[in-house]
Design a protein around this motif. Structure first.
Motif, PDB file in Angstrom:
ATOM      1  N   GLY A   1       1.144  -1.126  -0.723  1.00 26.72           N
ATOM      2  CA  GLY A   1      -0.448  -0.197  -0.019  1.00 26.72           C
ATOM      3  C   GLY A   1       0.840   1.057  -0.027  1.00 26.72           C
ATOM      4  O   GLY A   1       1.715   1.358  -0.691  1.00 26.72           O
ATOM      5  N   THR A   2      -0.005   2.187   0.663  1.00 29.88           N
ATOM      6  CA  THR A   2       0.833   3.262   0.978  1.00 29.88           C
ATOM      7  C   THR A   2       1.787   3.838   1.877  1.00 29.88           C
ATOM      8  O   THR A   2       2.796   4.727   2.722  1.00 29.88           O
ATOM      9  CB  THR A   2      -0.143   4.677   1.262  1.00 29.88           C
ATOM     10  OG1 THR A   2      -1.089   4.515   1.932  1.00 29.88           O
ATOM     11  CG2 THR A   2      -1.101   5.285   0.158  1.00 29.88           C
ATOM     12  N   TYR A   3       2.465   1.960   2.753  1.00 29.50           N
ATOM     13  CA  TYR A   3       2.924   2.393   3.750  1.00 29.50           C
ATOM     14  C   TYR A   3       4.887   1.822   3.547  1.00 29.50           C
ATOM     15  O   TYR A   3       5.070   1.424   2.545  1.00 29.50           O
ATOM     16  CB  TYR A   3       2.937   1.901   5.106  1.00 29.50           C
ATOM     17  CG  TYR A   3       1.357   1.806   5.436  1.00 29.50           C
ATOM     18  CD1 TYR A   3       0.660   3.232   5.212  1.00 29.50           C
ATOM     19  CD2 TYR A   3       0.037   0.659   4.796  1.00 29.50           C
ATOM     20  CE1 TYR A   3      -0.015   3.488   5.789  1.00 29.50           C
ATOM     21  CE2 TYR A   3      -0.954   1.600   5.069  1.00 29.50           C
ATOM     22  CZ  TYR A   3      -1.647   2.882   5.005  1.00 29.50           C
ATOM     23  OH  TYR A   3      -2.735   2.781   5.488  1.00 29.50           O
ATOM     24  N   HIS A   4       5.630   2.716   4.812  1.00 25.41           N
ATOM     25  CA  HIS A   4       6.785   1.478   4.283  1.00 25.41           C
ATOM     26  C   HIS A   4       7.361   0.363   5.092  1.00 25.41           C
ATOM     27  O   HIS A   4       7.530   0.793   6.448  1.00 25.41           O
ATOM     28  CB  HIS A   4       7.780   3.176   4.943  1.00 25.41           C
ATOM     29  CG  HIS A   4       9.668   2.032   4.660  1.00 25.41           C
ATOM     30  ND1 HIS A   4      10.171   2.644   3.628  1.00 25.41           N
ATOM     31  CD2 HIS A   4      10.327   2.415   5.976  1.00 25.41           C
ATOM     32  CE1 HIS A   4      11.336   1.918   4.515  1.00 25.41           C
ATOM     33  NE2 HIS A   4      11.635   1.629   5.480  1.00 25.41           N
ATOM     34  N   ILE A   5       7.076   0.193   4.928  1.00 26.16           N
ATOM     35  CA  ILE A   5       7.341  -1.494   5.662  1.00 26.16           C
ATOM     36  C   ILE A   5       8.585  -2.323   4.694  1.00 26.16           C
ATOM     37  O   ILE A   5       8.851  -2.707   3.023  1.00 26.16           O
ATOM     38  CB  ILE A   5       5.877  -2.492   4.356  1.00 26.16           C
ATOM     39  CG1 ILE A   5       4.355  -1.747   4.854  1.00 26.16           C
ATOM     40  CG2 ILE A   5       6.457  -3.328   5.622  1.00 26.16           C
ATOM     41  CD1 ILE A   5       3.436  -2.478   5.446  1.00 26.16           C
ATOM     42  N   PRO A   6      10.360  -2.256   5.090  1.00 22.88           N
ATOM     43  CA  PRO A   6      11.068  -2.122   4.583  1.00 22.88           C
ATOM     44  C   PRO A   6      10.987  -4.943   4.228  1.00 22.88           C
ATOM     45  O   PRO A   6      11.770  -4.581   3.109  1.00 22.88           O
ATOM     46  CB  PRO A   6      11.982  -2.857   6.024  1.00 22.88           C
ATOM     47  CG  PRO A   6      11.125  -2.008   7.138  1.00 22.88           C
ATOM     48  CD  PRO A   6       9.692  -2.526   6.314  1.00 22.88           C
ATOM     49  N   ALA A   7      10.112  -4.737   5.081  1.00 18.97           N
ATOM     50  CA  ALA A   7      10.522  -6.875   4.605  1.00 18.97           C
ATOM     51  C   ALA A   7       9.084  -7.325   4.451  1.00 18.97           C
ATOM     52  O   ALA A   7       7.980  -6.885   5.349  1.00 18.97           O
ATOM     53  CB  ALA A   7      10.624  -7.360   5.385  1.00 18.97           C
ATOM     54  N   ALA A   8       9.007  -7.314   3.603  1.00 14.18           N
ATOM     55  CA  ALA A   8       7.079  -8.629   3.448  1.00 14.18           C
ATOM     56  C   ALA A   8       7.223  -9.353   2.233  1.00 14.18           C
ATOM     57  O   ALA A   8       8.222  -9.953   1.854  1.00 14.18           O
ATOM     58  CB  ALA A   8       6.411  -7.206   2.575  1.00 14.18           C
ATOM     59  N   TYR A   9       6.219 -10.631   2.549  1.00 14.74           N
ATOM     60  CA  TYR A   9       6.246 -11.465   1.998  1.00 14.74           C
ATOM     61  C   TYR A   9       4.435 -12.331   1.542  1.00 14.74           C
ATOM     62  O   TYR A   9       3.938 -11.908   3.048  1.00 14.74           O
ATOM     63  CB  TYR A   9       6.819 -12.725   2.375  1.00 14.74           C
ATOM     64  CG  TYR A   9       7.047 -14.358   1.729  1.00 14.74           C
ATOM     65  CD1 TYR A   9       7.892 -14.453   0.728  1.00 14.74           C
ATOM     66  CD2 TYR A   9       6.586 -15.255   2.313  1.00 14.74           C
ATOM     67  CE1 TYR A   9       7.202 -15.359   0.279  1.00 14.74           C
ATOM     68  CE2 TYR A   9       5.941 -15.900   1.556  1.00 14.74           C
ATOM     69  CZ  TYR A   9       7.175 -16.257   0.288  1.00 14.74           C
ATOM     70  OH  TYR A   9       6.820 -17.446  -0.262  1.00 14.74           O
ATOM     71  N   MET A  10       4.420 -12.556   0.796  1.00 15.09           N
ATOM     72  CA  MET A  10       2.935 -13.140   0.658  1.00 15.09           C
ATOM     73  C   MET A  10       3.179 -14.783   0.693  1.00 15.09           C
ATOM     74  O   MET A  10       3.562 -14.701  -1.346  1.00 15.09           O
ATOM     75  CB  MET A  10       2.201 -12.187  -0.370  1.00 15.09           C
ATOM     76  CG  MET A  10       2.733 -12.071  -1.498  1.00 15.09           C
ATOM     77  SD  MET A  10       1.320 -10.834  -2.974  1.00 15.09           S
ATOM     78  CE  MET A  10       0.077 -12.027  -2.979  1.00 15.09           C
ATOM     79  N   ARG A  11       2.463 -15.236  -0.040  1.00 13.79           N
ATOM     80  CA  ARG A  11       2.081 -16.895  -0.381  1.00 13.79           C
ATOM     81  C   ARG A  11       0.515 -16.866  -1.102  1.00 13.79           C
ATOM     82  O   ARG A  11      -0.355 -16.431   0.165  1.00 13.79           O
ATOM     83  CB  ARG A  11       2.385 -17.661   0.463  1.00 13.79           C
ATOM     84  CG  ARG A  11       2.413 -19.307  -0.024  1.00 13.79           C
ATOM     85  CD  ARG A  11       2.817 -19.892   0.674  1.00 13.79           C
ATOM     86  NE  ARG A  11       2.413 -21.854   0.620  1.00 13.79           N
ATOM     87  CZ  ARG A  11       2.296 -22.762   0.969  1.00 13.79           C
ATOM     88  NH1 ARG A  11       1.992 -22.832   2.227  1.00 13.79           N
ATOM     89  NH2 ARG A  11       2.383 -23.838   0.372  1.00 13.79           N
ATOM     90  N   VAL A  12       0.605 -17.074  -1.788  1.00  9.66           N
ATOM     91  CA  VAL A  12      -1.080 -17.740  -2.323  1.00  9.66           C
ATOM     92  C   VAL A  12      -0.997 -19.220  -2.566  1.00  9.66           C
ATOM     93  O   VAL A  12      -0.275 -19.174  -3.724  1.00  9.66           O
ATOM     94  CB  VAL A  12      -1.380 -16.803  -3.613  1.00  9.66           C
ATOM     95  CG1 VAL A  12      -3.154 -16.555  -3.463  1.00  9.66           C
ATOM     96  CG2 VAL A  12      -1.380 -14.891  -2.968  1.00  9.66           C
TER      97      VAL A  12
END
Length: 766
Positions: free
Chosen positions: A339-350
């Motif tokens: 989104g519009t946020y500063h997020i240093p680390a992200a992961y998604m599994r689908v």
């Protein structure tokens, strides 16, 4: 400022014909004497199909053709409609089972087409269809959103269509394990049925040895390619057209079995064949939308800055891969994962799964509403658990203006944004400061009142390339475009933009769309791409015209090309009183025999997409005795960059909010344990009505995009992207007053009442 210039609220010119019954939809323009197609459909959700015997049916009155899949195969038709697949986490490809034009050996959802009857009247076709006997041996139906169950396809073990991931799993997990605060939320996103005002339909005919297919779709080129492939014919022998289209919302962007079958019949019989879906038939067979559940985990440090974000999603594909289904909750979702946020680390599994339900594909927003819904739900929940306001938590984590261009953990680069300033304007427009007084007034009336915020961002999608061709006639100019309007007002906005750039009166500009013979290539409509991409192509076409006409005038006047200038209305020749308009130069070229100057084409390809964003603030009131919910106030402030027609933009936002509100409040798809759709009519499926809609306060605060020369950002889907979380967060805010801790769309009165009663019982026990 020009009468029809950009940033002017010009009324839609096409509305006159639509409102007076002069629209030319696919069922209005069928060739005289066309035969009627009717499809025999499965009444069972899952079972083995015995080959259908149609011998007696073919002898019935009026019947011209009766076919099953075996007949298509015998005729050399390639029966697999197909669909795109994603790459799994292990590098393999997602499952790609055959999706046959007509059922082959097994039926996998109620409504699946098994046979097609073509007759001289619809009554004869339906009579013949009633005589078709389907022998189907039941198999257990799978309708739950979980891995496993009776296998639908041998290519998909445990019914897993794909197992996809993106981001840095180790970094996200490390951030979560070492966080000062961790918040987890389970977020279901309910299935909806698009229900365009005009159901799907098509006809096909032979035209001087060529096959013509007319379909109410969102573009003609994928249909042209796919039908030619299925019928094993040269694309030069096929013409595809889109007439007026009464709504699409993504659902009409893909090819369906009926189009292939009707095209086959028209070619085989040498006669026009028509088909138009009935409403229940549409609800059983149109690609559905959403239908996923996500476990979201977000981590914060001691200063309440986000350090990590992780998602685990299961997404329903329905019975088959639709055209772009595997990409929706994976690649498209990931475009706005953080989104519009500063997020240093992200992961998604689908993980995608097959079920015995209608296939699922793009619906207004296509992955972006789903992503923002999850993120804005977990942000709101985190604000509650961390003891700060929802606005304050967002403000602490927004990407700052000085951080642009900003690359997200999933590799998407945003160009510009002023998120905190826009949210402040939205708060003022919504009178957030006066909410406590309104809540107190609601309480006096025995009602619960809640406020919810959503800050969304979306990524414009679809083909980044587009072409504009302009042809000058004795009456004005004809503009050939590669997009396809299905209610957005393209005829108005394209002519308006062209008029602004050339000085040609808007009423002298004719827009031509949706004809593969007249337009060699186009990207169609989807992903809010149309205005941004098409008008950039138009801008390039204007440059071509100005250059060509300038050189022509220079030669005619005996001056240098540098001495000829165009000021968006007239050409000016240095040292001369000559100041012709573009139409007048076209007439001069025609008189001089320069027909080469009467048609100009430009093709562009945008290197990057724009990123519309904005803030939605909803207020809801809930009657405690009945659970009836009203959206009492609704405010939107959007950043769409530079606008061409603010009135059309507002209309797009209103429509998007209406569809988001429908999913949130009224629309619920229900299948029983045998995969029977229990909500297959408007008596059972809760479409939003006028009295469900609030008045919408709509404002804009634009930061021009750096990714196209006009600084534009798409607006067609933004209303839906922001609406789901704004309304859901408002509902939870209202119901938390009586102890309700979680909610799930849609917020129908009975469900809301049940939650309140359960909360009463829990309070009584404690």
């Amino acid at each position: 400022m020009k009468k029809f210039g950009r940033s002017q609220s010009v009324k839609r010119v096409e509305d006159l014909r639509f409102l007076t019954g002069e629209g030319r939809y696919v069922d209005d323009i069928v060739p005289e004497g066309a035969l009627f197609a009717f499809f025999v459909r499965s009444s069972q959700g899952h079972g083995d199909l015995t080959p259908v015997d149609l011998a007696e049916v073919r002898e019935m009155p009026g019947v011209a053709m009766a076919i099953a899949v075996e007949d298509l195969i015998a005729a050399g038709v390639r029966i697999d409609i197909g669909g795109s697949v994603v790459t799994n986490r292990d590098g393999s490809k997602g499952a790609k089972p055959v999706r046959p034009i007509l059922a082959q050996g097994r039926v996998r959802h109620v409504g699946e087409a098994v046979a097609m009857i073509v007759a001289d009247t619809l009554a004869h076709a339906k009579d013949a269809a009633e005589s078709v006997w389907l022998e189907i041996e039941d198999r257990p139906a799978k309708v739950d959103l979980a891995i496993g169950g009776e296998a639908l396809h041998q290519e998909a073990a445990d019914n897993r269509a794909f197992d996809w991931g993106l981001g840095d799993a180790d970094a996200a997990q490390d951030a979560i394990e070492n966080a000062a605060h961790v918040v987890r939320v389970n977020v279901p996103d309910n299935r909806i049925i698009p229900n365009s005002i005009e159901p799907r339909g098509c006809y096909a005919e032979m035209q001087e040895g060529r096959l013509h297919v007319a379909v109410n779709g969102q573009g003609v080129w994928s249909t042209k390619k796919d039908v030619a492939k299925a019928l094993v014919m040269d694309t030069d022998d096929l013409r595809v057209t889109n007439p007026d289209v009464g709504g699409g919302f993504g659902m009409k962007a893909f090819n369906y079995p009926e189009t292939f079958a009707v095209a086959f019949a028209a070619r085989a019989l040498g006669r026009p064949v028509r088909w138009m879906s009935e409403r229940t038939e549409a609800m059983l067979t149109d690609n559905a939308g959403r239908d996923l559940v996500t476990q979201a985990t977000i981590a914060f440090d001691r200063d309440l800055k986000i350090t990590g974000y992780s998602l685990d999603t299961i997404a329903n594909m329905g019975a088959y891969n639709s055209g772009f289904a595997q990409n929706i909750q994976t690649e498209l979702f990931s475009k706005v994962l953080t989104g519009t946020y500063h997020i240093p680390a992200a992961y998604m599994r689908v993980q995608g799964i097959y079920t015995n339900t209608t296939p699922v594909d793009a619906y207004r927003g296509a992955g972006r509403p789903e992503a923002i819904f999850v993120l804005e739900r977990v942000i709101d929940q985190a604000a509650k658990e961390l003891g700060v306001t929802a606005a304050e938590l967002r403000r602490r984590n927004f990407i700052r203006p000085d951080q642009f261009p900003y690359t997200t953990p999933t590799g998407v680069t945003y160009d510009v944004g002023e998120f905190a300033a826009l949210m402040d304007r939205a708060g003022a427009a919504a009178d957030v400061a006066g909410f406590d007084a309104r809540r107190a007034a609601s309480a006096k009336a025995g009602k619960l009142r809640g406020v919810g915020i959503c800050y969304y961002i979306e990524s414009i999608l679809g083909d980044p390339s587009e072409t504009t061709t302009v042809e000058f006639t004795t009456d004005g100019a004809v503009m050939f475009v590669g997009t396809q309007s299905n209610g957005q007002g393209h005829e108005t906005v394209y002519a308006q933009f062209m008029s602004d750039q050339t000085g040609i009166p808007a009423d002298k500009i004719e827009i031509v769309q949706g004809d593969s013979d007249r337009i060699a290539k186009g990207g169609g409509t989807g992903g809010s791409r149309s205005v941004t991409v098409q008008n950039t192509a138009t801008l390039a076409a204007v440059e071509v015209m100005v250059s060509a006409f300038g050189a022509f005038l220079a030669e005619a006047e005996g001056v240098s090309a540098d001495d000829v200038h165009f000021d968006d209305e007239r050409f000016r020749v240095a040292g001369s009183n000559l100041s012709p308009t573009m139409l007048e130069v076209a007439d001069l070229a025609r008189d001089a025999g320069r027909v080469d100057l009467l048609r100009h084409t430009a093709k562009i390809k945008l290197q990057n997409r724009s990123f519309p964003n904005g803030c939605h603030i909803a207020e809801v009131e809930v009657e405690q005795d009945t659970g009836v919910t009203e959206v009492a106030r609704y405010t939107v402030v959007d950043d769409f960059g530079n606008l061409i027609n603010p009135m059309l933009v507002a209309g797009q936002v209103h429509g998007g909010v209406a569809q988001g509100l429908g999913q949130a409040l009224t629309e619920r798809v229900v299948f029983d344990e045998d995969a029977q759709l229990l909500t297959a009519t408007f008596m059972d499926y809760g479409m939003p009505r006028a009295d469900d809609m609030p008045m919408i306060t709509f404002k804009t605060r634009g930061t021009p995009s750096l990714y196209n020369p006009m600084g534009m950002k798409g607006c067609g889907e933004a209303g839906t992207v922001g609406a789901l979380a704004a309304i859901t967060n408002a509902m939870l805010d209202a119901l938390s007053e009586v102890g309700v801790k979680d909610v799930e769309m849609p917020f129908t009165p009975h469900r809301v009442w049940q939650w309140m009663e359960e909360a009463k019982g829990e309070r009584a026990v404690t």
